[in-house]
Write a protein that holds these residues in place. Structure first.
Motif, PDB file in Angstrom:
ATOM      1  N   GLU B  15      -9.151 -27.855 -19.460  1.00  0.00           N
ATOM      2  CA  GLU B  15      -9.166 -26.639 -20.271  1.00  0.00           C
ATOM      3  C   GLU B  15      -9.776 -25.487 -19.471  1.00  0.00           C
ATOM      4  O   GLU B  15     -10.789 -25.661 -18.790  1.00  0.00           O
ATOM      5  CB  GLU B  15      -9.985 -26.884 -21.540  1.00  0.00           C
ATOM      6  CG  GLU B  15      -9.644 -25.973 -22.697  1.00  0.00           C
ATOM      7  CD  GLU B  15     -10.267 -26.460 -24.005  1.00  0.00           C
ATOM      8  OE1 GLU B  15     -11.302 -27.137 -23.950  1.00  0.00           O
ATOM      9  OE2 GLU B  15      -9.696 -26.161 -25.058  1.00  0.00           O
ATOM     10  N   HIS B  36       8.509 -23.844 -25.420  1.00  0.00           N
ATOM     11  CA  HIS B  36       7.465 -24.853 -25.502  1.00  0.00           C
ATOM     12  C   HIS B  36       7.862 -25.816 -26.618  1.00  0.00           C
ATOM     13  O   HIS B  36       8.109 -25.372 -27.748  1.00  0.00           O
ATOM     14  CB  HIS B  36       6.105 -24.204 -25.823  1.00  0.00           C
ATOM     15  CG  HIS B  36       4.998 -25.178 -26.043  1.00  0.00           C
ATOM     16  ND1 HIS B  36       3.972 -24.961 -26.935  1.00  0.00           N
ATOM     17  CD2 HIS B  36       4.743 -26.383 -25.469  1.00  0.00           C
ATOM     18  CE1 HIS B  36       3.130 -25.991 -26.892  1.00  0.00           C
ATOM     19  NE2 HIS B  36       3.572 -26.854 -26.016  1.00  0.00           N
ATOM     20  N   ASN B  38       6.582 -28.534 -28.977  1.00  0.00           N
ATOM     21  CA  ASN B  38       5.297 -29.046 -29.449  1.00  0.00           C
ATOM     22  C   ASN B  38       5.402 -30.542 -29.752  1.00  0.00           C
ATOM     23  O   ASN B  38       6.492 -31.122 -29.698  1.00  0.00           O
ATOM     24  CB  ASN B  38       4.798 -28.236 -30.644  1.00  0.00           C
ATOM     25  CG  ASN B  38       5.682 -28.361 -31.870  1.00  0.00           C
ATOM     26  OD1 ASN B  38       6.446 -29.316 -32.008  1.00  0.00           O
ATOM     27  ND2 ASN B  38       5.575 -27.391 -32.762  1.00  0.00           N
ATOM     28  N   ARG B  58      -1.881 -15.005 -23.150  1.00  0.00           N
ATOM     29  CA  ARG B  58      -2.252 -15.743 -21.934  1.00  0.00           C
ATOM     30  C   ARG B  58      -1.045 -16.189 -21.121  1.00  0.00           C
ATOM     31  O   ARG B  58      -1.187 -16.753 -20.038  1.00  0.00           O
ATOM     32  CB  ARG B  58      -3.072 -16.976 -22.332  1.00  0.00           C
ATOM     33  CG  ARG B  58      -4.406 -16.679 -22.986  1.00  0.00           C
ATOM     34  CD  ARG B  58      -5.169 -17.957 -23.302  1.00  0.00           C
ATOM     35  NE  ARG B  58      -4.469 -18.769 -24.309  1.00  0.00           N
ATOM     36  CZ  ARG B  58      -3.794 -19.865 -24.020  1.00  0.00           C
ATOM     37  NH1 ARG B  58      -3.701 -20.307 -22.776  1.00  0.00           N
ATOM     38  NH2 ARG B  58      -3.204 -20.546 -24.993  1.00  0.00           N
ATOM     39  N   LEU B  59       0.138 -15.975 -21.646  1.00  0.00           N
ATOM     40  CA  LEU B  59       1.361 -16.390 -20.966  1.00  0.00           C
ATOM     41  C   LEU B  59       2.077 -15.190 -20.375  1.00  0.00           C
ATOM     42  O   LEU B  59       2.101 -14.105 -20.984  1.00  0.00           O
ATOM     43  CB  LEU B  59       2.306 -17.095 -21.944  1.00  0.00           C
ATOM     44  CG  LEU B  59       2.135 -18.596 -22.165  1.00  0.00           C
ATOM     45  CD1 LEU B  59       0.763 -18.941 -22.693  1.00  0.00           C
ATOM     46  CD2 LEU B  59       3.217 -19.123 -23.088  1.00  0.00           C
ATOM     47  N   ILE B  74       0.558 -19.756 -17.063  1.00  0.00           N
ATOM     48  CA  ILE B  74      -0.340 -19.996 -18.185  1.00  0.00           C
ATOM     49  C   ILE B  74      -1.758 -19.811 -17.681  1.00  0.00           C
ATOM     50  O   ILE B  74      -2.191 -20.508 -16.751  1.00  0.00           O
ATOM     51  CB  ILE B  74      -0.173 -21.416 -18.763  1.00  0.00           C
ATOM     52  CG1 ILE B  74       1.305 -21.677 -19.137  1.00  0.00           C
ATOM     53  CG2 ILE B  74      -1.069 -21.615 -19.988  1.00  0.00           C
ATOM     54  CD1 ILE B  74       1.576 -23.104 -19.574  1.00  0.00           C
ATOM     55  N   SER B  77      -5.915 -22.129 -19.799  1.00  0.00           N
ATOM     56  CA  SER B  77      -5.201 -23.077 -20.653  1.00  0.00           C
ATOM     57  C   SER B  77      -6.099 -23.680 -21.722  1.00  0.00           C
ATOM     58  O   SER B  77      -7.314 -23.835 -21.541  1.00  0.00           O
ATOM     59  CB  SER B  77      -4.573 -24.187 -19.800  1.00  0.00           C
ATOM     60  OG  SER B  77      -5.559 -24.833 -19.043  1.00  0.00           O
ATOM     61  N   GLN B  78      -5.488 -24.009 -22.851  1.00  0.00           N
ATOM     62  CA  GLN B  78      -6.151 -24.612 -23.995  1.00  0.00           C
ATOM     63  C   GLN B  78      -5.440 -25.911 -24.348  1.00  0.00           C
ATOM     64  O   GLN B  78      -4.275 -26.105 -23.996  1.00  0.00           O
ATOM     65  CB  GLN B  78      -6.135 -23.651 -25.179  1.00  0.00           C
ATOM     66  CG  GLN B  78      -6.816 -22.318 -24.892  1.00  0.00           C
ATOM     67  CD  GLN B  78      -6.696 -21.327 -26.039  1.00  0.00           C
ATOM     68  OE1 GLN B  78      -6.075 -21.603 -27.061  1.00  0.00           O
ATOM     69  NE2 GLN B  78      -7.295 -20.156 -25.858  1.00  0.00           N
ATOM     70  N   THR B  80      -4.185 -26.799 -26.985  1.00  0.00           N
ATOM     71  CA  THR B  80      -2.977 -26.538 -27.789  1.00  0.00           C
ATOM     72  C   THR B  80      -1.782 -26.131 -26.931  1.00  0.00           C
ATOM     73  O   THR B  80      -0.661 -26.048 -27.444  1.00  0.00           O
ATOM     74  CB  THR B  80      -3.257 -25.427 -28.814  1.00  0.00           C
ATOM     75  OG1 THR B  80      -3.821 -24.299 -28.131  1.00  0.00           O
ATOM     76  CG2 THR B  80      -4.212 -25.902 -29.896  1.00  0.00           C
ATOM     77  N   ASP B  81      -1.996 -25.876 -25.643  1.00  0.00           N
ATOM     78  CA  ASP B  81      -0.881 -25.579 -24.742  1.00  0.00           C
ATOM     79  C   ASP B  81      -0.141 -26.852 -24.328  1.00  0.00           C
ATOM     80  O   ASP B  81       0.936 -26.775 -23.735  1.00  0.00           O
ATOM     81  CB  ASP B  81      -1.382 -24.877 -23.469  1.00  0.00           C
ATOM     82  CG  ASP B  81      -1.961 -23.498 -23.748  1.00  0.00           C
ATOM     83  OD1 ASP B  81      -2.846 -23.070 -22.969  1.00  0.00           O
ATOM     84  OD2 ASP B  81      -1.560 -22.862 -24.733  1.00  0.00           O
ATOM     85  N   SER B  82      -0.705 -27.997 -24.615  1.00  0.00           N
ATOM     86  CA  SER B  82      -0.071 -29.261 -24.229  1.00  0.00           C
ATOM     87  C   SER B  82       1.317 -29.386 -24.860  1.00  0.00           C
ATOM     88  O   SER B  82       1.576 -28.882 -25.953  1.00  0.00           O
ATOM     89  CB  SER B  82      -0.942 -30.446 -24.659  1.00  0.00           C
ATOM     90  OG  SER B  82      -2.175 -30.443 -23.973  1.00  0.00           O
ATOM     91  N   TYR B  85       7.413 -27.953 -21.492  1.00  0.00           N
ATOM     92  CA  TYR B  85       7.920 -26.602 -21.293  1.00  0.00           C
ATOM     93  C   TYR B  85       9.314 -26.699 -20.680  1.00  0.00           C
ATOM     94  O   TYR B  85       9.505 -27.322 -19.635  1.00  0.00           O
ATOM     95  CB  TYR B  85       6.985 -25.791 -20.393  1.00  0.00           C
ATOM     96  CG  TYR B  85       5.702 -25.459 -21.102  1.00  0.00           C
ATOM     97  CD1 TYR B  85       4.687 -26.402 -21.228  1.00  0.00           C
ATOM     98  CD2 TYR B  85       5.513 -24.220 -21.687  1.00  0.00           C
ATOM     99  CE1 TYR B  85       3.515 -26.110 -21.914  1.00  0.00           C
ATOM    100  CE2 TYR B  85       4.346 -23.909 -22.371  1.00  0.00           C
ATOM    101  CZ  TYR B  85       3.357 -24.861 -22.484  1.00  0.00           C
ATOM    102  OH  TYR B  85       2.206 -24.569 -23.168  1.00  0.00           O
TER     103      TYR B  85
END
Lengths: 117, 112
Positions: B15, B36, B38, B58-59, B74, B77-78, B80-82, B85
Motif C-alpha cells: 500500500e 478495472h 473488481n 490517483r490514476l 497508479i 496504491s490502496q 481497493t485498487d486490487s 486491469y
C-alpha cells in the motif's frame, strides 16, 4: 436506467438445454455488444448491434448461438443445446456512436455467469 | 484482428507504492479503453483514451498512438485498487469496427 443491466446474474443449466440471457442497455445508446469471459479464452467479442443495421455476428462461436435486439433496446442472447464449454461469464455493453461509425466509450453490465453441468 | 499485449501479467505492491501498467497493440486504433475488473467481476471504466493523456485522481493514462502503446499509472496504491486491469482497443478500419479486442490483463494485488 443508470447503467447496463443483465439478467439473470447466475444461470445453472444441464447440458443440452437452451438458455436465454437478457441485456438492457443504457437509455439512448444505439450500439449494443455481447462478449464472453472464460478462463481459457479471456474476454472475446460475440456480436455487435448498431441501430437498424444488420448485426455483426462474426464473433459467435457456433450456430447454436443467436442474438436479437428488439425495438433498438433490449437484447437477448440465446444458446441452444448448451455444452460444457459454453460455461463462461456473458457480458453485455452499450455505447453511443461517435464520429459517424466509430464507437464511444463502451459501458459494461455486471454479466451473467453461466454454468453448464 | 488486432493483437493486444499487457505487461506485467502480475503485480504485487505494498500500500502506498506507485505502479505503471503497459498495453501494446499491433495496429492503429480508434478507441482504447482501460478497465478495472473488481472482485465481483464488474468491468469498471477507467479511461477512454485513444490518444493523449488523462488524469482522474490517483490514476492517469497516456496513449502514444503513433508508437502503439498506452500506459496506466497508479499512484499511492490502496488495497481497493486490487483486481485485474484490462486494456481494450477498437481498430480504426476494416470489418471489425465496433468490437473491442482485450488484452489478457494485469492482476494487481495491493497488500496493507
Amino acid at each position: 436506467g443508470a447503467g447496463v443491466s443483465q439478467s439473470p446474474s447466475n444461470k445453472v443449466t444441464e447440458k443440452g438445454k437452451d438458455v436465454e440471457l437478457r441485456c438492457d442497455p443504457i437509455s439512448g445508446h444505439t450500439a449494443l455488444y455481447w462478449y464472453r469471459q472464460s478462463l481459457g479464452q479471456g474476454l472475446e467479442f460475440l456480436i455487435y448491434f448498431q441501430g437498424n443495421s444488420a448485426p455483426d455476428k462474426s464473433g459467435l462461436p457456433s450456430d447454436r448461438f443467436s442474438a436479437e435486439r428488439t425495438g433498438g433496446s433490449v437484447s437477448t442472447l440465446t444458446i441452444q443445446r448448451t455444452q460444457q464449454e459454453d460455461s463462461a461469464v456473458y457480458l453485455c455493453a452499450s455505447s453511443m456512436i461517435a464520429r459517424g461509425l466509430f464507437t464511444d466509450t463502451q459501458y459494461f453490465g455486471p454479466g451473467t455467469r453461466l454454468t453448464v453441468l | 484482428g488486432i493483437q493486444v499485449e499487457q505487461s506485467p501479467p502480475d503485480l504485487i505492491l505494498q500500500e502506498g507504492a506507485n505502479s505503471t501498467l503497459r498495453c501494446n497493440f499491433s495496429d492503429s486504433v480508434n478507441n482504447l479503453q482501460w478497465f478495472h475488473q473488481n472482485p465481483w467481476g464488474q468491468l469498471i471504466n477507467l479511461f477512454y483514451i485513444p490518444s493523449g493523456t488523462k488524469q482522474n485522481g490517483r490514476l492517469s493514462a497516456t496513449t502514444v498512438a503513433t508508437e502503439r502503446y498506452s500506459l496506466l499509472y497508479i499512484s499511492s496504491s490502496q488495497t481497493t485498487d486490487s483486481g485485474v486491469y484490462f486494456c481494450a482497443v477498437e481498430a480504426d478500419r476494416g470489418s471489425t469496427l465496433g468490437r473491442l479486442y482485450f488484452g489478457r490483463g494485469t492482476q494487481l494485488t495491493v497488500w496493507p
